[in-house]
Write a protein that holds these residues in place. Structure first.
Motif, PDB file in Angstrom:
ATOM      1  N   LEU A 112      15.637  -2.444   0.484  1.00 26.08           N
ATOM      2  CA  LEU A 112      14.716  -1.323   0.613  1.00 26.08           C
ATOM      3  C   LEU A 112      13.281  -1.833   0.634  1.00 26.08           C
ATOM      4  N   PRO A 113      12.538  -1.643   1.734  1.00 26.34           N
ATOM      5  CA  PRO A 113      11.133  -2.083   1.751  1.00 26.34           C
ATOM      6  C   PRO A 113      10.278  -1.180   0.864  1.00 26.34           C
ATOM      7  N   GLN A 154       2.543  -2.252   7.381  1.00 28.79           N
ATOM      8  CA  GLN A 154       2.234  -0.949   7.943  1.00 28.79           C
ATOM      9  C   GLN A 154       2.307   0.172   6.912  1.00 28.79           C
ATOM     10  N   GLY A 155       3.041  -0.027   5.797  1.00 35.13           N
ATOM     11  CA  GLY A 155       3.183   1.013   4.792  1.00 35.13           C
ATOM     12  C   GLY A 155       3.974   2.203   5.326  1.00 35.13           C
ATOM     13  N   SER A 156       4.247   3.169   4.466  1.00 33.10           N
ATOM     14  CA  SER A 156       4.961   4.394   4.851  1.00 33.10           C
ATOM     15  C   SER A 156       4.812   5.385   3.712  1.00 33.10           C
ATOM     16  N   ASP A 157       5.492   6.529   3.831  1.00 39.47           N
ATOM     17  CA  ASP A 157       5.416   7.504   2.753  1.00 39.47           C
ATOM     18  C   ASP A 157       6.164   7.044   1.514  1.00 39.47           C
ATOM     19  N   ALA A 191       6.483   3.416   0.920  1.00 42.55           N
ATOM     20  CA  ALA A 191       6.150   2.002   0.722  1.00 42.55           C
ATOM     21  C   ALA A 191       4.644   1.810   0.746  1.00 42.55           C
ATOM     22  N   ALA A 192       4.140   1.000  -0.174  1.00 44.51           N
ATOM     23  CA  ALA A 192       2.711   0.697  -0.206  1.00 44.51           C
ATOM     24  C   ALA A 192       2.346  -0.187   0.980  1.00 44.51           C
ATOM     25  N   ALA A 193       1.115  -0.046   1.470  1.00 45.80           N
ATOM     26  CA  ALA A 193       0.613  -0.874   2.569  1.00 45.80           C
ATOM     27  C   ALA A 193      -0.119  -2.085   1.998  1.00 45.80           C
ATOM     28  N   ILE A 194       0.042  -3.229   2.650  1.00 48.31           N
ATOM     29  CA  ILE A 194      -0.611  -4.455   2.178  1.00 48.31           C
ATOM     30  C   ILE A 194      -1.277  -5.149   3.364  1.00 48.31           C
ATOM     31  N   HIS A 195      -2.405  -5.791   3.103  1.00 49.08           N
ATOM     32  CA  HIS A 195      -3.169  -6.466   4.157  1.00 49.08           C
ATOM     33  C   HIS A 195      -2.662  -7.899   4.339  1.00 49.08           C
ATOM     34  N   GLN A 196      -1.410  -7.990   4.758  1.00 46.12           N
ATOM     35  CA  GLN A 196      -0.805  -9.288   5.042  1.00 46.12           C
ATOM     36  C   GLN A 196       0.488  -9.035   5.817  1.00 46.12           C
ATOM     37  N   ASP A 197       0.883  -9.992   6.648  1.00 46.92           N
ATOM     38  CA  ASP A 197       2.093  -9.867   7.473  1.00 46.92           C
ATOM     39  C   ASP A 197       3.311 -10.212   6.626  1.00 46.92           C
TER      40      ASP A 197
END
Length: 232
Positions: free
Chosen positions: A145-146, A151-154, A156-162
């Motif tokens: 489970l991500p 990219q984040g989602s409703d 999942a938190a978004a992070i500034h890294q690939d």
């Protein structure tokens, strides 16, 4: 290549109010051969006493993710954010150009158990930010489970890294096949239970750093709860 770091081999720190086992050089623990894994800089396995925590302190140019395993953590920062994050939730902070925050065990009676992870951002000097996201623990049964992604989602938190952080709870004798692009890395942390990764056994709280292996089979020798991070 799968490099296993047994739980008992990690540096152990006990300050009374804080028990911590860092996976990489951190604070009083310094090993010049163990400072990072790709863009991953910190993985601290922490237990914080009731009512205690970390007073105001600065950060910059770091993506900081907190996964609460039990209890709840209270966050305050100079951007005006005040939030409590509990098990089933993820806290992500972009320190960027500079941020001051404090973190405390939100309970006066129960310990707080968490994993705190630091990653180098994709670029320096980003605008500081903070968010808390929630996930449904049932959705990680026998799958990855991500809970954090670029990219984040409703959910999942978004992070500034690939990169992507996954959580999974795998039933005994079940397995997951994980594939990624060539040249990427995997960091795996066994939170509970026992796993084998392509035949390599992992015990509770063991970690593994995996390179040059784009496809792997993760099998549960007993019910297991684990974190997998797909890294550049």
């Amino acid at each position: 290549m799968i490099q296993v770091y047994p739980a008992e081999s990690r540096y152990a720190m006990d300050l009374g109010w804080l028990r911590s086992r860092p996976s990489f050089s951190f604070g009083a623990y310094y090993d010049p051969d163990n400072t990072s894994f790709g863009v991953m800089r910190v993985c601290n396995d922490d237990v914080v006493a009731a009512g205690r925590g970390f007073g105001p302190h600065p950060h910059s140019d770091m993506e900081i993710v907190t996964i609460v395993l039990s209890g709840a953590i209270k966050h305050e920062d100079n951007l005006g954010n005040v939030a409590v994050t509990s098990a089933g939730q993820i806290q992500r902070m972009t320190a960027g150009s500079g941020m001051i925050h404090a973190e405390y065990n939100a309970s006066e009676t129960e310990e707080l158990e968490l994993l705190q992870l630091w990653f180098m951002p994709s670029e320096r000097g980003l605008a500081p930010s903070y968010e808390t996201s929630s996930y449904d623990p049932k959705r990680m049964n026998n799958t990855l489970l991500p809970v954090v992604s670029r990219q984040g989602s409703d959910r999942a938190a978004a992070i500034h890294q690939d990169m992507t952080i996954y959580l999974s709870r795998l039933e005994k004798d079940r397995q997951i096949i994980f594939q990624q692009e060539e040249g990427r890395r995997v960091f795996l942390f066994v939170i509970e239970g026992r796993l084998t990764v392509d035949g390599t056994p992992l015990e509770p709280r063991d970690t593994a750093r995996i390179e040059a292996l784009s496809k792997m089979t993760i099998a549960a020798d007993e019910e297991a709860f684990f974190m997998l991070i797909d890294l550049p």
